[in-house]
Write a protein that holds these residues in place. Sequence first.
Motif, PDB file in Angstrom:
ATOM      1  N   LEU A 212     -45.037  -1.507 -45.282  1.00  0.00           N
ATOM      2  CA  LEU A 212     -45.718  -1.906 -44.054  1.00  0.00           C
ATOM      3  C   LEU A 212     -45.011  -3.098 -43.398  1.00  0.00           C
ATOM      4  CD1 LEU A 212     -49.460  -1.557 -45.118  1.00  0.00           C
ATOM      5  CD2 LEU A 212     -48.085   0.033 -43.765  1.00  0.00           C
ATOM      6  N   GLY A 213     -44.491  -4.003 -44.209  1.00  0.00           N
ATOM      7  CA  GLY A 213     -43.781  -5.152 -43.657  1.00  0.00           C
ATOM      8  C   GLY A 213     -42.516  -4.752 -42.920  1.00  0.00           C
ATOM      9  N   TRP A 214     -41.784  -3.826 -43.505  1.00  0.00           N
ATOM     10  CA  TRP A 214     -40.571  -3.339 -42.840  1.00  0.00           C
ATOM     11  C   TRP A 214     -40.924  -2.562 -41.572  1.00  0.00           C
ATOM     12  CZ3 TRP A 214     -35.948  -4.734 -42.279  1.00  0.00           C
ATOM     13  CH2 TRP A 214     -34.964  -3.869 -41.810  1.00  0.00           C
ATOM     14  N   PHE A 215     -42.013  -1.835 -41.612  1.00  0.00           N
ATOM     15  CA  PHE A 215     -42.468  -1.110 -40.418  1.00  0.00           C
ATOM     16  C   PHE A 215     -42.772  -2.092 -39.282  1.00  0.00           C
ATOM     17  CE2 PHE A 215     -46.027   0.449 -37.844  1.00  0.00           C
ATOM     18  CZ  PHE A 215     -45.475   1.613 -37.336  1.00  0.00           C
ATOM     19  N   ALA A 216     -43.461  -3.191 -39.594  1.00  0.00           N
ATOM     20  CA  ALA A 216     -43.774  -4.191 -38.564  1.00  0.00           C
ATOM     21  C   ALA A 216     -42.500  -4.809 -38.007  1.00  0.00           C
ATOM     22  CB  ALA A 216     -44.685  -5.276 -39.145  1.00  0.00           C
ATOM     23  N   SER A 217     -41.535  -5.086 -38.874  1.00  0.00           N
ATOM     24  CA  SER A 217     -40.270  -5.647 -38.408  1.00  0.00           C
ATOM     25  C   SER A 217     -39.532  -4.666 -37.507  1.00  0.00           C
ATOM     26  CB  SER A 217     -39.383  -6.020 -39.611  1.00  0.00           C
ATOM     27  OG  SER A 217     -39.996  -7.033 -40.389  1.00  0.00           O
ATOM     28  N   LEU A 218     -39.546  -3.387 -37.879  1.00  0.00           N
ATOM     29  CA  LEU A 218     -38.896  -2.371 -37.050  1.00  0.00           C
ATOM     30  C   LEU A 218     -39.561  -2.257 -35.685  1.00  0.00           C
ATOM     31  CD1 LEU A 218     -38.173   0.580 -39.529  1.00  0.00           C
ATOM     32  CD2 LEU A 218     -36.520  -0.965 -38.454  1.00  0.00           C
ATOM     33  N   VAL A 219     -40.889  -2.301 -35.680  1.00  0.00           N
ATOM     34  CA  VAL A 219     -41.613  -2.203 -34.408  1.00  0.00           C
ATOM     35  C   VAL A 219     -41.190  -3.330 -33.475  1.00  0.00           C
ATOM     36  CG1 VAL A 219     -43.888  -2.423 -33.334  1.00  0.00           C
ATOM     37  CG2 VAL A 219     -43.594  -0.948 -35.316  1.00  0.00           C
ATOM     38  N   PHE A 220     -41.099  -4.542 -34.002  1.00  0.00           N
ATOM     39  CA  PHE A 220     -40.727  -5.674 -33.151  1.00  0.00           C
ATOM     40  C   PHE A 220     -39.305  -5.524 -32.629  1.00  0.00           C
ATOM     41  CE2 PHE A 220     -39.067  -9.908 -32.320  1.00  0.00           C
ATOM     42  CZ  PHE A 220     -40.058 -10.423 -31.512  1.00  0.00           C
ATOM     43  N   ALA A 221     -38.354  -5.205 -33.515  1.00  0.00           N
ATOM     44  CA  ALA A 221     -36.953  -5.085 -33.091  1.00  0.00           C
ATOM     45  C   ALA A 221     -36.774  -3.969 -32.073  1.00  0.00           C
ATOM     46  CB  ALA A 221     -36.067  -4.854 -34.314  1.00  0.00           C
ATOM     47  N   ILE A 222     -37.450  -2.838 -32.289  1.00  0.00           N
ATOM     48  CA  ILE A 222     -37.320  -1.704 -31.370  1.00  0.00           C
ATOM     49  C   ILE A 222     -37.966  -2.025 -30.025  1.00  0.00           C
ATOM     50  CG2 ILE A 222     -38.038   0.685 -30.967  1.00  0.00           C
ATOM     51  CD1 ILE A 222     -37.696   1.139 -33.993  1.00  0.00           C
ATOM     52  N   CYS A 223     -39.127  -2.671 -30.050  1.00  0.00           N
ATOM     53  CA  CYS A 223     -39.792  -3.029 -28.786  1.00  0.00           C
ATOM     54  C   CYS A 223     -38.949  -4.011 -27.986  1.00  0.00           C
ATOM     55  CB  CYS A 223     -41.172  -3.618 -29.070  1.00  0.00           C
ATOM     56  SG  CYS A 223     -42.409  -2.385 -29.533  1.00  0.00           S
ATOM     57  N   CYS A 224     -38.266  -4.922 -28.662  1.00  0.00           N
ATOM     58  CA  CYS A 224     -37.380  -5.843 -27.955  1.00  0.00           C
ATOM     59  C   CYS A 224     -36.248  -5.075 -27.282  1.00  0.00           C
ATOM     60  CB  CYS A 224     -36.816  -6.885 -28.919  1.00  0.00           C
ATOM     61  SG  CYS A 224     -35.774  -8.136 -28.124  1.00  0.00           S
ATOM     62  N   ALA A 225     -35.662  -4.108 -28.001  1.00  0.00           N
ATOM     63  CA  ALA A 225     -34.595  -3.298 -27.412  1.00  0.00           C
ATOM     64  C   ALA A 225     -35.112  -2.483 -26.230  1.00  0.00           C
ATOM     65  CB  ALA A 225     -34.002  -2.374 -28.474  1.00  0.00           C
ATOM     66  N   LEU A 226     -36.322  -1.933 -26.348  1.00  0.00           N
ATOM     67  CA  LEU A 226     -36.900  -1.160 -25.250  1.00  0.00           C
ATOM     68  C   LEU A 226     -37.158  -2.047 -24.035  1.00  0.00           C
ATOM     69  CD1 LEU A 226     -39.441   1.080 -27.198  1.00  0.00           C
ATOM     70  CD2 LEU A 226     -37.269   1.784 -26.171  1.00  0.00           C
ATOM     71  N   ARG A 227     -37.628  -3.248 -24.260  1.00  0.00           N
ATOM     72  CA  ARG A 227     -37.865  -4.161 -23.136  1.00  0.00           C
ATOM     73  C   ARG A 227     -36.566  -4.472 -22.404  1.00  0.00           C
ATOM     74  NH1 ARG A 227     -40.770  -7.776 -20.550  1.00  0.00           N
ATOM     75  NH2 ARG A 227     -39.525  -9.418 -19.579  1.00  0.00           N
ATOM     76  N   LEU A 228     -35.515  -4.778 -23.161  1.00  0.00           N
ATOM     77  CA  LEU A 228     -34.235  -5.091 -22.535  1.00  0.00           C
ATOM     78  C   LEU A 228     -33.653  -3.882 -21.817  1.00  0.00           C
ATOM     79  CD1 LEU A 228     -32.812  -7.241 -25.448  1.00  0.00           C
ATOM     80  CD2 LEU A 228     -33.544  -8.072 -23.216  1.00  0.00           C
ATOM     81  N   ALA A 229     -33.846  -2.689 -22.390  1.00  0.00           N
ATOM     82  CA  ALA A 229     -33.371  -1.477 -21.721  1.00  0.00           C
ATOM     83  C   ALA A 229     -34.128  -1.256 -20.413  1.00  0.00           C
ATOM     84  CB  ALA A 229     -33.534  -0.276 -22.644  1.00  0.00           C
ATOM     85  N   ARG A 230     -35.432  -1.505 -20.407  1.00  0.00           N
ATOM     86  CA  ARG A 230     -36.219  -1.384 -19.174  1.00  0.00           C
ATOM     87  C   ARG A 230     -35.745  -2.377 -18.128  1.00  0.00           C
ATOM     88  NH1 ARG A 230     -42.556  -2.525 -19.641  1.00  0.00           N
ATOM     89  NH2 ARG A 230     -41.739  -4.616 -20.008  1.00  0.00           N
TER      90      ARG A 230
END
Length: 267
Positions: free
Chosen positions: A110-128
């Motif tokens: 679950l901890g790694w999942f939370a870390s992945l969510v944050f890193a991916i959301c940051c990439a999605l924000r920058l892509a937007r």
Amino acid sequence: MNGPGQGRDKLVRLPRGLTVRTLVPNAITAAALGFGLTGIRFAITGQFEQAVLAVLLAGLLDGIDGRIARLLKGQSRFGAELDSLADNVSFGVAPALILFLWSLQDLPRLGWFASLVFAICCALRLARFNARIDVEEQPHKSAGFLTGVPAPVGAGLALLPMFLWFVTERPELREPAVVGIWLVAIAFLMISSVATLGWGKLRPRRGIRLWLVMALGMIGVALLTEPWLTLIGICVIYLALLPYGIWSYSQVRRRRATTAAPEQPSA
């Protein structure tokens, strides 16, 4: 056969390299990327305060590279792309890994999942952001607002449990479940469509500008003397201003709708 002059006319002129004006802001962006990567290195060796400071220094450099580029008239597409790539590492990957090594690894899945969510959301924000960089019609931007929480601010908010822990050392602040829920919440704020206050919206009246300069100077001193308490205060103030930003933009939308509505014909 074509003559020498005709052959030269058909040559394709290659684009010039980076000019000195574009070199300076891009070097600052590269330095910010180096700080973000160094933060990961400190976290791996358990030096968490240094890891957080490295990310904060990356945020400081990220705040000045664009302004220096505009000052030198050295904006370029290369610089914009480099800035987004550096931001993804410094404010997406680095905070996610620092928080995982500090707390979330105690719940590996679950901890790694939370870390992945944050890193991916940051990439999605920058892509937007990159996808909209050439779009002229941006309602939030035209009104002085931002869409969602910016990546550097999101990184600072994500690290808030660590700021609190550095001050109090309370064990519950390091609980993986608490940190994971907080990290995912900030990740969703980053990719949300919530209107947040931007620098363009901050226009202090003349009567308080000197007071504002003094306050900013005091904040600078506080960051040197009591960095963690000051950062906690900044995060709390920013979170408290989120509802105000939403309300303020709703007022702007209401005024725009009233202005754009056609006049009703008289009976």
